[in-house]
Design an enzyme around this catalytic site. Structure first.
Site, PDB file in Angstrom:
ATOM      1  CE  LYS A 178     -16.161  15.700  11.250  1.00  0.00           C
ATOM      2  NZ  LYS A 178     -16.282  15.875   9.997  1.00  0.00           N
ATOM      3  CD  GLU A 251     -28.085   5.649   8.665  1.00  0.00           C
ATOM      4  OE1 GLU A 251     -28.217   4.705   8.008  1.00  0.00           O
ATOM      5  OE2 GLU A 251     -28.445   7.163   7.544  1.00  0.00           O
ATOM      6  CB  CYS A 285     -26.200   2.607   4.806  1.00  0.00           C
ATOM      7  SG  CYS A 285     -27.554   4.605   4.568  1.00  0.00           S
ATOM      8  CD  GLU A 381     -21.814   0.300   3.805  1.00  0.00           C
ATOM      9  OE1 GLU A 381     -22.578   0.750   3.154  1.00  0.00           O
ATOM     10  OE2 GLU A 381     -21.448   0.637   4.894  1.00  0.00           O
TER      11      GLU A 381
END
Length: 479
Positions: A178, A251, A285, A381
């Protein structure tokens, strides 16, 4: 005159299909803010169909030889290379990325990674057979896990799709993938290219939103769920998968420390960190967005980095002078701007700190100094073109600050002192440590983190092995 929207479709069992109930979502070009396509908003019936197709294809694909799987993946790599311009155009429209940089910095590694896993398909190794009990021989078999439910993110839609399907298929698994609801176009194009290469049902694409992904992870068919995404999404996947003890590969986020010591090559560090922090609009990231600088060079570094930021351009995909394009969606633009708006009084915006233009989701290259370890922008983040700078006094404090976040994906150390670089690489609690560089990745080396950055590895033989299971076979020598 109204431009007709492109119609994207799911790819299930070798056929392109609309959602069973006909629902769709609009797909927006981040560089313009305009809708350019519709994609299926897939529900349970679509997920069921994709899982059934993958399950039906699994026995045949599992039983192919490694050389057959290698040959198929090499054909996919060649086909992607031959249609590179189409893939780059789709990815740029998906994401707002610069066309030139996508063609030079993303497409070639992606093709190389497919070729790496094609080779890895023929290098699965187990321990040699042996007698560990009198009259008995033991053998280790390494097998594919089965159907894999995979959810890719919107920051690198093409490359993350490759990181997921290539090792899974190389190991003999089948896949239901997806893409993000904001970036399905390049993944659907991949399915069109792959259609003539893989047997029906080996590779399936289901478009949809968060609920579609949840239905995939909770489905009883997959033996493994793999996601690249936020910590929150990863926690939800791990919880859902635990109900039937699926294998999980996560991840997740990052908050990479970039530790610059007083003996570093300052000019090189500034130049490289600016690129590694602002590339892809900081939507990475591993991006170099949390810089820790020794107090003796702090002010000089901040001045130089602010100038580098001012010299960095963002803009339209066809502008050859830009380093990065738009943020992916209006929510991401709001998130990045929110971090700057909520800065504490002791923080100082040295460069940027504002939206660019009135069309699309562009944000200026930004530098923020004067920050403390417990500030929101240090601990969380941002996922945008914002580089923060903190000062440290010595190696111990640098390590304390570097490790003092919940993420543990990537890091870098900048120094000419080899012993110090080795000490830092040993003590930095991150899945990757770069020395005097930041962000290069190669197919042969693993990518993955610790703590809230998740577990499991992408790329490398380690990433390949994540898509296999170990079986012990013992046989009597007495017949």
């Amino acid at each position: 005159m109204t431009t007709e929207l492109r119609r994207l479709r799911n790819y299930i069992g070798g056929e392109f299909k609309d959602a069973a109930d006909g629902r769709t979502t609009e797909v927006v070009n981040p560089a313009t803010g305009e809708v350019y396509a519709t994609a299926p908003l897939s529900g349970q019936a679509d997920v069921d169909a994709a899982m059934a197709a993958a399950a039906a294809a699994f026995p045949g694909w599992r039983d192919t030889t490694p050389s057959e799987r290698q040959k198929a993946l090499l054909k996919i790599a060649d086909a992607f290379e031959a249609r590179a311009d189409e893939l780059v155009a789709a990815e740029s429209e998906n994401t707002g990325k610069p066309l030139g940089l996508t063609a030079s910095e993303e497409l070639p590694p992606m093709v190389d990674q497919i070729r790496f896993f094609a080779g890895a398909a023929r290098l699965l190794e187990g321990r040699s057979a042996g007698e560990y009990m009198d009259g008995m021989t033991s053998i280790i078999r390494r097998e594919p896990v089965g159907v894999c439910a995979q959810v890719a993110p919107w920051n690198y839609p093409m490359m993350m799709a490759v990181w997921k399907f290539a090792p899974a298929i190389a190991a003999g698994n089948t896949v239901v993938l997806k893409p993000s609801d904001t970036t399905p176009a390049s993944t659907v194009l991949m399915a069109e290219i792959i259609d003539s290469i893989l047997p029906k049902g080996v590779f399936n694409v289901v478009c949809g939103d968060r609920e579609t992904g949840r239905a995939m992870v909770e489905h009883s068919t997959p033996a493994m769920a793999s996601i690249t995404g936020s910590v929150r999404a990863g926690m939800q996947v791990a919880e859902s998968a635990s109900k039937d003890v699926k294998r999980v590969h996560l991840e997740l986020g990052g908050k990479a420390p970039v530790v610059v010591f007083e003996d570093a090559d300052l000019a090189k560090a500034v130049e490289d960190i600016a690129v590694a922090g602002y590339f892809n609009a900081g939507q990475d990231c591993t991006a170099a967005t949390r810089v820790l600088v020794h107090e003796s060079i702090h002010d000089e570094f901040v001045t130089a980095l602010a100038k580098a930021a001012a010299d960095t351009k963002t803009g339209a995909p066809d502008d050859e002078d830009v380093l990065y394009g738009a943020l992916n969606n209006p929510n991401q633009l709001k998130q990045v701007a929110g971090f700057i708006e909520r800065l504490p009084a002791h923080a100082k915006v040295e460069a940027g700190g504002h939206q660019v233009g009135d069309k699309g989701y562009f944000y200026a290259p930004t530098v923020v100094s004067g920050l403390k370890q417990d500030d929101e922008i240090i601990q969380n983040e941002v996922f945008g073109p914002v580089i923060t700078v903190q000062s440290f006094t010595d190696e111990a404090q640098a390590l304390e600050y570097a490790n003092g976040v919940e993420f543990a994906l990537a890091s870098s150390v900048w120094t000419k002192d080899h012993a110090r670089a080795m000490r830092m690489s040993k003590n930095l609690d991150f899945g990757c440590v770069w020395i005097n560089t930041h962000i290069p990745l190669v197919a042969e080396m693993p990518h993955g983190g610790f703590k809230k950055s998740g577990y499991g590895k992408d790329l490398s033989a380690y990433g390949f092995e994540d898509y296999t299971r170990i079986k012990h076979v013992m046989t009597s020598l007495d017949g």
